[in-house]
Write a protein that holds these residues in place. Sequence first.
Motif, PDB file in Angstrom:
ATOM      1  N   ILE A   1     -28.279 119.902  21.166  1.00 49.67           N
ATOM      2  CA  ILE A   1     -28.873 120.865  22.081  1.00 49.67           C
ATOM      3  C   ILE A   1     -29.175 120.161  23.404  1.00 49.67           C
ATOM      4  CG2 ILE A   1     -30.694 122.580  22.399  1.00 49.67           C
ATOM      5  CD1 ILE A   1     -31.220 122.328  19.334  1.00 49.67           C
ATOM      6  N   PRO A   2     -28.303 120.338  24.418  1.00 50.31           N
ATOM      7  CA  PRO A   2     -28.589 119.729  25.716  1.00 50.31           C
ATOM      8  C   PRO A   2     -29.740 120.444  26.410  1.00 50.31           C
ATOM      9  CG  PRO A   2     -26.504 120.942  25.765  1.00 50.31           C
ATOM     10  CD  PRO A   2     -27.051 121.069  24.380  1.00 50.31           C
TER      11      PRO A   2
ATOM     12  N   THR B   1     -42.300 116.402  29.259  1.00 46.78           N
ATOM     13  CA  THR B   1     -42.628 117.803  29.505  1.00 46.78           C
ATOM     14  C   THR B   1     -41.847 118.729  28.580  1.00 46.78           C
ATOM     15  OG1 THR B   1     -43.073 117.247  31.810  1.00 46.78           O
ATOM     16  CG2 THR B   1     -42.802 119.570  31.299  1.00 46.78           C
ATOM     17  N   ILE B   2     -40.569 118.435  28.360  1.00 52.63           N
ATOM     18  CA  ILE B   2     -39.768 119.253  27.437  1.00 52.63           C
ATOM     19  C   ILE B   2     -40.365 119.205  26.039  1.00 52.63           C
ATOM     20  CG2 ILE B   2     -37.539 119.448  26.250  1.00 52.63           C
ATOM     21  CD1 ILE B   2     -36.231 118.497  28.911  1.00 52.63           C
ATOM     22  N   LEU B   3     -40.686 118.012  25.562  1.00 49.63           N
ATOM     23  CA  LEU B   3     -41.241 117.899  24.204  1.00 49.63           C
ATOM     24  C   LEU B   3     -42.609 118.546  24.098  1.00 49.63           C
ATOM     25  CD1 LEU B   3     -40.057 114.480  22.798  1.00 49.63           C
ATOM     26  CD2 LEU B   3     -39.568 116.764  21.968  1.00 49.63           C
ATOM     27  N   GLU B   4     -43.411 118.459  25.135  1.00 46.41           N
ATOM     28  CA  GLU B   4     -44.702 119.163  25.121  1.00 46.41           C
ATOM     29  C   GLU B   4     -44.482 120.668  25.025  1.00 46.41           C
ATOM     30  OE1 GLU B   4     -46.653 117.768  28.661  1.00 46.41           O
ATOM     31  OE2 GLU B   4     -47.388 115.947  27.682  1.00 46.41           O
TER      32      GLU B   4
ATOM     33  N   ASP C   1     -35.000 120.699  10.508  1.00 43.39           N
ATOM     34  CA  ASP C   1     -35.906 119.922   9.652  1.00 43.39           C
ATOM     35  C   ASP C   1     -36.304 118.594  10.287  1.00 43.39           C
ATOM     36  OD1 ASP C   1     -35.662 121.735   7.319  1.00 43.39           O
ATOM     37  OD2 ASP C   1     -33.571 121.071   7.382  1.00 43.39           O
ATOM     38  N   LEU C   2     -35.501 118.112  11.224  1.00 46.91           N
ATOM     39  CA  LEU C   2     -35.718 116.812  11.851  1.00 46.91           C
ATOM     40  C   LEU C   2     -35.248 116.904  13.297  1.00 46.91           C
ATOM     41  CD1 LEU C   2     -36.249 113.641  11.564  1.00 46.91           C
ATOM     42  CD2 LEU C   2     -33.815 113.480  11.051  1.00 46.91           C
ATOM     43  N   LEU C   3     -35.938 116.198  14.183  1.00 44.09           N
ATOM     44  CA  LEU C   3     -35.552 116.136  15.589  1.00 44.09           C
ATOM     45  C   LEU C   3     -35.191 114.704  15.929  1.00 44.09           C
ATOM     46  CD1 LEU C   3     -35.576 117.448  18.542  1.00 44.09           C
ATOM     47  CD2 LEU C   3     -37.843 116.417  18.713  1.00 44.09           C
ATOM     48  N   VAL C   4     -34.028 114.515  16.532  1.00 41.45           N
ATOM     49  CA  VAL C   4     -33.650 113.217  17.096  1.00 41.45           C
ATOM     50  C   VAL C   4     -33.609 113.418  18.601  1.00 41.45           C
ATOM     51  CG1 VAL C   4     -31.865 111.445  17.271  1.00 41.45           C
ATOM     52  CG2 VAL C   4     -32.289 112.566  15.064  1.00 41.45           C
ATOM     53  N   TRP C   5     -34.512 112.742  19.319  1.00 47.20           N
ATOM     54  CA  TRP C   5     -34.522 112.818  20.775  1.00 47.20           C
ATOM     55  C   TRP C   5     -33.783 111.597  21.310  1.00 47.20           C
ATOM     56  CZ3 TRP C   5     -35.706 116.620  24.036  1.00 47.20           C
ATOM     57  CH2 TRP C   5     -35.646 116.307  25.393  1.00 47.20           C
ATOM     58  N   VAL C   6     -32.777 111.820  22.156  1.00 44.32           N
ATOM     59  CA  VAL C   6     -31.951 110.745  22.695  1.00 44.32           C
ATOM     60  C   VAL C   6     -32.353 110.496  24.142  1.00 44.32           C
ATOM     61  CG1 VAL C   6     -29.587 109.982  23.126  1.00 44.32           C
ATOM     62  CG2 VAL C   6     -30.072 111.473  21.167  1.00 44.32           C
ATOM     63  N   THR C   7     -32.648 109.229  24.460  1.00 48.50           N
ATOM     64  CA  THR C   7     -33.056 108.834  25.803  1.00 48.50           C
ATOM     65  C   THR C   7     -32.282 107.592  26.223  1.00 48.50           C
ATOM     66  OG1 THR C   7     -34.977 108.401  27.218  1.00 48.50           O
ATOM     67  CG2 THR C   7     -35.003 107.390  25.032  1.00 48.50           C
ATOM     68  N   ILE C   8     -32.100 107.421  27.509  1.00 46.33           N
ATOM     69  CA  ILE C   8     -31.356 106.282  28.057  1.00 46.33           C
ATOM     70  C   ILE C   8     -32.324 105.124  28.288  1.00 46.33           C
ATOM     71  CG2 ILE C   8     -29.927 105.470  29.974  1.00 46.33           C
ATOM     72  CD1 ILE C   8     -29.208 108.433  30.476  1.00 46.33           C
ATOM     73  N   ALA C   9     -31.971 103.929  27.824  1.00 41.07           N
ATOM     74  CA  ALA C   9     -32.863 102.770  27.913  1.00 41.07           C
ATOM     75  C   ALA C   9     -33.334 102.489  29.332  1.00 41.07           C
ATOM     76  CB  ALA C   9     -32.170 101.539  27.345  1.00 41.07           C
TER      77      ALA C   9
ATOM     78  N   CYS D   1     -31.365 116.265  20.421  1.00 40.30           N
ATOM     79  CA  CYS D   1     -31.751 116.782  21.732  1.00 40.30           C
ATOM     80  C   CYS D   1     -31.882 115.654  22.738  1.00 40.30           C
ATOM     81  CB  CYS D   1     -33.087 117.510  21.645  1.00 40.30           C
ATOM     82  SG  CYS D   1     -33.109 118.883  20.492  1.00 40.30           S
ATOM     83  N   GLY D   2     -31.878 116.025  23.981  1.00 38.67           N
ATOM     84  CA  GLY D   2     -32.074 115.082  25.060  1.00 38.67           C
ATOM     85  C   GLY D   2     -31.559 115.691  26.340  1.00 38.67           C
ATOM     86  N   GLU D   3     -31.824 115.005  27.416  1.00 35.08           N
ATOM     87  CA  GLU D   3     -31.368 115.491  28.710  1.00 35.08           C
ATOM     88  C   GLU D   3     -29.851 115.334  28.808  1.00 35.08           C
ATOM     89  OE1 GLU D   3     -34.958 115.037  31.741  1.00 35.08           O
ATOM     90  OE2 GLU D   3     -34.198 113.097  31.082  1.00 35.08           O
ATOM     91  N   VAL D   4     -29.261 116.014  29.776  1.00 32.64           N
ATOM     92  CA  VAL D   4     -27.818 115.949  29.985  1.00 32.64           C
ATOM     93  C   VAL D   4     -27.400 114.501  30.236  1.00 32.64           C
ATOM     94  CG1 VAL D   4     -25.940 116.711  31.494  1.00 32.64           C
ATOM     95  CG2 VAL D   4     -27.746 118.309  30.850  1.00 32.64           C
TER      96      VAL D   4
END
Length: 193
Positions: A111-112, A149-152, A131-139, A25-28
Amino acid sequence: MLMQNIEPAEARDPTGEPVIRIAVCGEVSSGKSTVLNAMMRDRILPDNIGRTNRPIVVLGHRAEAGGQFHYSDGSSTEFSGRADSAQFDETTQLHLWSDHKHLSGFEFVEIPMTKAEELTSEQIALVASCDLLVWVTIASQAWRLTEKTILEHLQEVRPQNAILAVTRADKLRNKSDQTRLRERLFHETSHLF
């Protein structure tokens, strides 16, 4: 959005064996496709640059590479080999199967997400089925308020196990910037990942 063929119950590979299901998951445009391409050890998924809509992508393993496009009218088209990226715009969901054995036993669901208030019940159900979440973020923009907010918003359904993947860290100017980012992310996200 039509969510056919994604089972919220225990995920299984084409032979019927259970698999570990991982939500990516992560933002577009955060680098989710880059992470999946790295997992596949191949550049199969195109970048999402300039696109505002993208299908849900499910990646798994089977003996022969290929996939299936799913359309909003309920129809689908199977293919072998590589997907035609031009068809991505027309689909609501894309299943990809890689013949790389290291993917055996895993299923990845890209999942965008954009904003917490725009999360759909299908997206929430998909996250809950993993079973596992990988959140992708830009450095350079890591851990924005919208991500938090999405994760909350997903707190009640997200898997207990989660990983934070930071993309484009090579774009940071120097080691000092990298150190500051690492310290900030640890301080703000260690309770989540």
